[in-house]
Design a protein around this motif. Structure first.
Motif, PDB file in Angstrom:
ATOM      1  N   UNK A 104       0.819  -1.213   0.000  1.00 60.70           N
ATOM      2  CA  UNK A 104       0.000   0.000   0.000  1.00 60.70           C
ATOM      3  C   UNK A 104       0.842   1.247   0.000  1.00 60.70           C
ATOM      4  N   UNK A 105       0.234   2.335   0.399  1.00 64.45           N
ATOM      5  CA  UNK A 105       0.941   3.614   0.356  1.00 64.45           C
ATOM      6  C   UNK A 105       2.062   3.693   1.387  1.00 64.45           C
ATOM      7  N   UNK A 106       1.896   3.003   2.531  1.00 66.60           N
ATOM      8  CA  UNK A 106       2.970   3.016   3.534  1.00 66.60           C
ATOM      9  C   UNK A 106       4.211   2.322   3.004  1.00 66.60           C
ATOM     10  N   UNK A 107       4.028   1.177   2.373  1.00 66.26           N
ATOM     11  CA  UNK A 107       5.159   0.464   1.780  1.00 66.26           C
ATOM     12  C   UNK A 107       5.798   1.267   0.663  1.00 66.26           C
ATOM     13  N   UNK A 108       4.976   1.954  -0.098  1.00 62.44           N
ATOM     14  CA  UNK A 108       5.490   2.798  -1.180  1.00 62.44           C
ATOM     15  C   UNK A 108       6.341   3.926  -0.614  1.00 62.44           C
ATOM     16  N   UNK A 109       5.852   4.583   0.414  1.00 61.59           N
ATOM     17  CA  UNK A 109       6.602   5.681   1.016  1.00 61.59           C
ATOM     18  C   UNK A 109       7.901   5.181   1.658  1.00 61.59           C
ATOM     19  N   UNK A 110       7.874   3.978   2.254  1.00 62.20           N
ATOM     20  CA  UNK A 110       9.103   3.407   2.808  1.00 62.20           C
ATOM     21  C   UNK A 110      10.117   3.147   1.700  1.00 62.20           C
ATOM     22  N   UNK A 111       9.656   2.642   0.575  1.00 64.00           N
ATOM     23  CA  UNK A 111      10.554   2.374  -0.557  1.00 64.00           C
ATOM     24  C   UNK A 111      11.137   3.679  -1.102  1.00 64.00           C
ATOM     25  N   UNK A 113      11.656   6.371   0.624  1.00 66.41           N
ATOM     26  CA  UNK A 113      12.629   6.809   1.634  1.00 66.41           C
ATOM     27  C   UNK A 113      13.932   6.027   1.506  1.00 66.41           C
ATOM     28  N   UNK A 114      13.846   4.717   1.242  1.00 66.23           N
ATOM     29  CA  UNK A 114      15.050   3.909   1.025  1.00 66.23           C
ATOM     30  C   UNK A 114      15.836   4.404  -0.179  1.00 66.23           C
ATOM     31  N   UNK A 115      15.152   4.724  -1.236  1.00 67.57           N
ATOM     32  CA  UNK A 115      15.816   5.227  -2.445  1.00 67.57           C
ATOM     33  C   UNK A 115      16.474   6.566  -2.162  1.00 67.57           C
ATOM     34  N   UNK A 121      23.548   8.567   0.304  1.00 68.09           N
ATOM     35  CA  UNK A 121      24.750   7.837   0.698  1.00 68.09           C
ATOM     36  C   UNK A 121      25.800   7.843  -0.418  1.00 68.09           C
ATOM     37  N   UNK A 122      25.379   7.969  -1.659  1.00 67.75           N
ATOM     38  CA  UNK A 122      26.336   7.961  -2.762  1.00 67.75           C
ATOM     39  C   UNK A 122      26.940   9.324  -3.013  1.00 67.75           C
ATOM     40  N   UNK A 123      26.452  10.359  -2.380  1.00 64.89           N
ATOM     41  CA  UNK A 123      26.993  11.712  -2.572  1.00 64.89           C
ATOM     42  C   UNK A 123      28.238  11.924  -1.811  1.00 64.89           C
TER      43      UNK A 123
END
Length: 123
Positions: A104-111, A113-115, A121-123
């Motif tokens: 759902x939308x919570x899982x989408x928002x977590x994903x 945030x991970x991205x 982290x790559x900066x």
């Protein structure tokens, strides 16, 4: 005083040739919006641009007197607009299916945030 009626050939008795421009623009814009959410609709942007190009050729060919060319451009515009509409429908369906599999939308928002964290982290 006698009036001579105009000849039938002076009237445009042919049916109007639709240019499908509004349809082409709308589905291209909607594909762009869906592409901003999920990048699966990139082909829909390309086919939408092709539909817009063919749509814009209809009136130009009619003004030049090329009715057959205008009808062909209209048919091509309609075909490409349908293809773009198909990509739009598939993109929306794919987005909602993937949203359901992500929790759902919570899982989408977590994903998301991970991205974002991976990018920082790559900066």
């Amino acid at each position: 005083m006698s009036a001579v009626p105009p000849s039938p050939s002076s009237f445009n008795t042919a049916k109007p040739v639709p240019n499908h421009l509004l349809w082409s623009i709308l589905v291209t814009v909607f594909n762009f919006l869906v592409c901003c959410i999920a990048c699966w609709n990139f082909p829909g942007l390309i086919t939408g641009i092709v539909a817009i190009v063919f749509s814009s050729k209809v009136n130009a060919r009619l003004n030049a007197g090329d009715v057959a060319g205008a009808e062909q451009a209209s048919r091509n515009a309609r075909i490409w607009a349908w293809v773009t509409t198909g990509f739009l429908i598939l993109g929306v369906l794919a987005f909602f299916i993937s949203l359901a599999f992500m929790g759902g939308t919570e899982g989408y928002m977590e994903r998301i945030e991970e991205i974002r964290q991976q990018i920082e982290a790559t900066r």
